[in-house]
Design a protein around this motif. Structure first.
Motif, PDB file in Angstrom:
ATOM      1  N   ASP A   1     -30.728  16.390 -11.994  1.00 21.01           N
ATOM      2  CA  ASP A   1     -29.496  16.172 -12.753  1.00 21.01           C
ATOM      3  C   ASP A   1     -29.648  16.664 -14.194  1.00 21.01           C
ATOM      4  O   ASP A   1     -28.724  17.283 -14.745  1.00 21.01           O
ATOM      5  N   ALA A   2     -30.796  16.386 -14.806  1.00 16.39           N
ATOM      6  CA  ALA A   2     -31.019  16.829 -16.185  1.00 16.39           C
ATOM      7  C   ALA A   2     -31.093  18.343 -16.267  1.00 16.39           C
ATOM      8  O   ALA A   2     -30.523  18.962 -17.175  1.00 16.39           O
ATOM      9  N   LEU A   3     -31.768  18.963 -15.309  1.00 20.75           N
ATOM     10  CA  LEU A   3     -31.897  20.418 -15.322  1.00 20.75           C
ATOM     11  C   LEU A   3     -30.555  21.096 -15.062  1.00 20.75           C
ATOM     12  O   LEU A   3     -30.299  22.182 -15.593  1.00 20.75           O
ATOM     13  N   ALA A   4     -29.709  20.477 -14.251  1.00 26.14           N
ATOM     14  CA  ALA A   4     -28.393  21.066 -13.979  1.00 26.14           C
ATOM     15  C   ALA A   4     -27.574  21.182 -15.257  1.00 26.14           C
ATOM     16  O   ALA A   4     -26.749  22.095 -15.386  1.00 26.14           O
ATOM     17  N   CYS A   5     -27.781  20.267 -16.190  1.00 27.42           N
ATOM     18  CA  CYS A   5     -27.034  20.302 -17.454  1.00 27.42           C
ATOM     19  C   CYS A   5     -27.646  21.287 -18.437  1.00 27.42           C
ATOM     20  O   CYS A   5     -26.928  22.067 -19.069  1.00 27.42           O
ATOM     21  N   PHE A   6     -28.956  21.241 -18.574  1.00 32.87           N
ATOM     22  CA  PHE A   6     -29.609  22.039 -19.609  1.00 32.87           C
ATOM     23  C   PHE A   6     -30.047  23.423 -19.124  1.00 32.87           C
ATOM     24  O   PHE A   6     -30.081  24.374 -19.909  1.00 32.87           O
ATOM     25  N   VAL A   7     -30.409  23.545 -17.852  1.00 36.70           N
ATOM     26  CA  VAL A   7     -30.964  24.814 -17.352  1.00 36.70           C
ATOM     27  C   VAL A   7     -30.348  25.151 -16.000  1.00 36.70           C
ATOM     28  O   VAL A   7     -30.970  24.948 -14.947  1.00 36.70           O
ATOM     29  N   PRO A   8     -29.137  25.681 -15.974  1.00 33.03           N
ATOM     30  CA  PRO A   8     -28.532  26.042 -14.686  1.00 33.03           C
ATOM     31  C   PRO A   8     -29.262  27.186 -13.991  1.00 33.03           C
ATOM     32  O   PRO A   8     -28.993  27.452 -12.814  1.00 33.03           O
ATOM     33  N   GLU A   9     -30.180  27.849 -14.710  1.00 32.49           N
ATOM     34  CA  GLU A   9     -30.952  28.922 -14.077  1.00 32.49           C
ATOM     35  C   GLU A   9     -31.900  28.383 -13.001  1.00 32.49           C
ATOM     36  O   GLU A   9     -32.355  29.139 -12.136  1.00 32.49           O
ATOM     37  N   VAL A  10     -32.217  27.107 -13.057  1.00 38.14           N
ATOM     38  CA  VAL A  10     -33.099  26.494 -12.059  1.00 38.14           C
ATOM     39  C   VAL A  10     -32.303  26.244 -10.779  1.00 38.14           C
ATOM     40  O   VAL A  10     -31.347  25.481 -10.770  1.00 38.14           O
ATOM     41  N   GLU A  11     -32.706  26.912  -9.707  1.00 40.18           N
ATOM     42  CA  GLU A  11     -32.014  26.787  -8.427  1.00 40.18           C
ATOM     43  C   GLU A  11     -32.635  25.712  -7.530  1.00 40.18           C
ATOM     44  O   GLU A  11     -31.946  25.104  -6.719  1.00 40.18           O
ATOM     45  N   GLN A  12     -33.935  25.479  -7.692  1.00 43.52           N
ATOM     46  CA  GLN A  12     -34.625  24.524  -6.825  1.00 43.52           C
ATOM     47  C   GLN A  12     -35.791  23.907  -7.581  1.00 43.52           C
ATOM     48  O   GLN A  12     -36.463  24.578  -8.365  1.00 43.52           O
ATOM     49  N   VAL A  13     -35.999  22.614  -7.347  1.00 42.12           N
ATOM     50  CA  VAL A  13     -37.102  21.885  -7.969  1.00 42.12           C
ATOM     51  C   VAL A  13     -38.077  21.461  -6.880  1.00 42.12           C
ATOM     52  O   VAL A  13     -37.682  20.840  -5.888  1.00 42.12           O
ATOM     53  N   VAL A  14     -39.336  21.807  -7.061  1.00 42.17           N
ATOM     54  CA  VAL A  14     -40.390  21.433  -6.115  1.00 42.17           C
ATOM     55  C   VAL A  14     -41.362  20.517  -6.852  1.00 42.17           C
ATOM     56  O   VAL A  14     -41.968  20.914  -7.841  1.00 42.17           O
ATOM     57  N   MET A  15     -41.472  19.279  -6.358  1.00 40.51           N
ATOM     58  CA  MET A  15     -42.406  18.317  -6.944  1.00 40.51           C
ATOM     59  C   MET A  15     -43.726  18.387  -6.183  1.00 40.51           C
ATOM     60  O   MET A  15     -43.767  18.167  -4.969  1.00 40.51           O
ATOM     61  N   GLU A  16     -44.785  18.703  -6.905  1.00 38.91           N
ATOM     62  CA  GLU A  16     -46.106  18.770  -6.297  1.00 38.91           C
ATOM     63  C   GLU A  16     -46.850  17.466  -6.541  1.00 38.91           C
ATOM     64  O   GLU A  16     -46.685  16.826  -7.573  1.00 38.91           O
ATOM     65  N   SER A  17     -47.669  17.088  -5.578  1.00 42.44           N
ATOM     66  CA  SER A  17     -48.447  15.861  -5.715  1.00 42.44           C
ATOM     67  C   SER A  17     -49.672  16.122  -6.573  1.00 42.44           C
ATOM     68  O   SER A  17     -50.160  17.251  -6.683  1.00 42.44           O
ATOM     69  N   VAL A  18     -50.161  15.059  -7.178  1.00 45.09           N
ATOM     70  CA  VAL A  18     -51.344  15.142  -8.032  1.00 45.09           C
ATOM     71  C   VAL A  18     -52.539  14.649  -7.242  1.00 45.09           C
ATOM     72  O   VAL A  18     -52.525  13.548  -6.683  1.00 45.09           O
TER      73      VAL A  18
END
Length: 204
Positions: free
Chosen positions: A156-173
């Motif tokens: 949601d935050a990236l959709a407002c500030f960075v519409p260039e981001v098409e997909q978010v991938v969360m990697e595990s630590v």
């Protein structure tokens, strides 16, 4: 005697993501009506309105100047860039003065759960993130529901500030745990009593 004043409720704050989704939904509804002229006219109206307020935003940005250094927090434009709706409109019209990397950092700073950037592919629009080391052991229970909630807030935050981001991938630590320490005792000389793992000293 004058009539009682009518109390008007203040307008609800506009959510940038919700507003954009509503526009898409309305255009989809018009496209399913079967009336080609109505659909074309609606799309043209959206384009004209975007050009209209986009030109106004360009003048505002031009008059306010470039954003000040984020470390000082000075400048009239610097405060506006922290606003999700303003940043979304500026990015939509390619008027945002900050580059993609800076806007990604700004978006992630607004998320409660700390995450850090692994990498961003500008060609595919895929942003890879992982939980920040600052979160420590208190950064969440590690449950799937917690991870899903974090990803939603990030998206949601990236959709407002960075519409260039098409997909978010969360990697595990992966936490590298130190192996358990083994206590090594010296073996007593051959022929002495008390041979074993531990040498006990006796009083004379």
């Amino acid at each position: 005697m004058s009539a009682a004043a009518t109390v008007v409720a203040p307008p609800r704050a506009l959510d940038a993501v919700e507003a954009g989704q509503r526009v898409e939904d309305l255009l989809d509804r018009l496209s399913t009506t079967g009336d080609q002229e109505v659909r074309v006219a609606a799309e043209e109206l959206v384009r004209v309105l975007m050009d209209f307020y986009g030109a106004g935003l360009a003048r505002i940005v031009g008059r306010l100047g470039t954003p000040a250094d984020r470390g000082t927090g000075d400048g009239p434009l610097a405060a506006l860039l922290d606003d999700e709706l303003v940043s979304s409109l500026l990015a939509l019209h390619d008027l945002h003065p900050e580059d993609v990397g800076t806007r990604i950092t700004r978006a992630l700073d607004s998320v409660r759960d700390p995450v850090e950037v692994v990498g961003f592919d500008e060609e595919t629009g895929i942003l890879r993130l992982r939980p920040s080391a600052e979160a420590g052991d208190g950064g969440g229970c590690g449950c799937p529901s917690t991870g899903a909630a974090t990803q939603r807030s990030v998206e949601d935050a990236l959709a407002c500030f960075v519409p260039e981001v098409e997909q978010v991938v969360m990697e595990s630590v992966t936490i590298d745990r130190e192996p358990p320490l083994l206590q090594i005792a010296t073996r007593p000389p051959a022929g002495t009593a008390g041979a074993g793992a531990t040498v006990a000293a006796t009083a004379p």
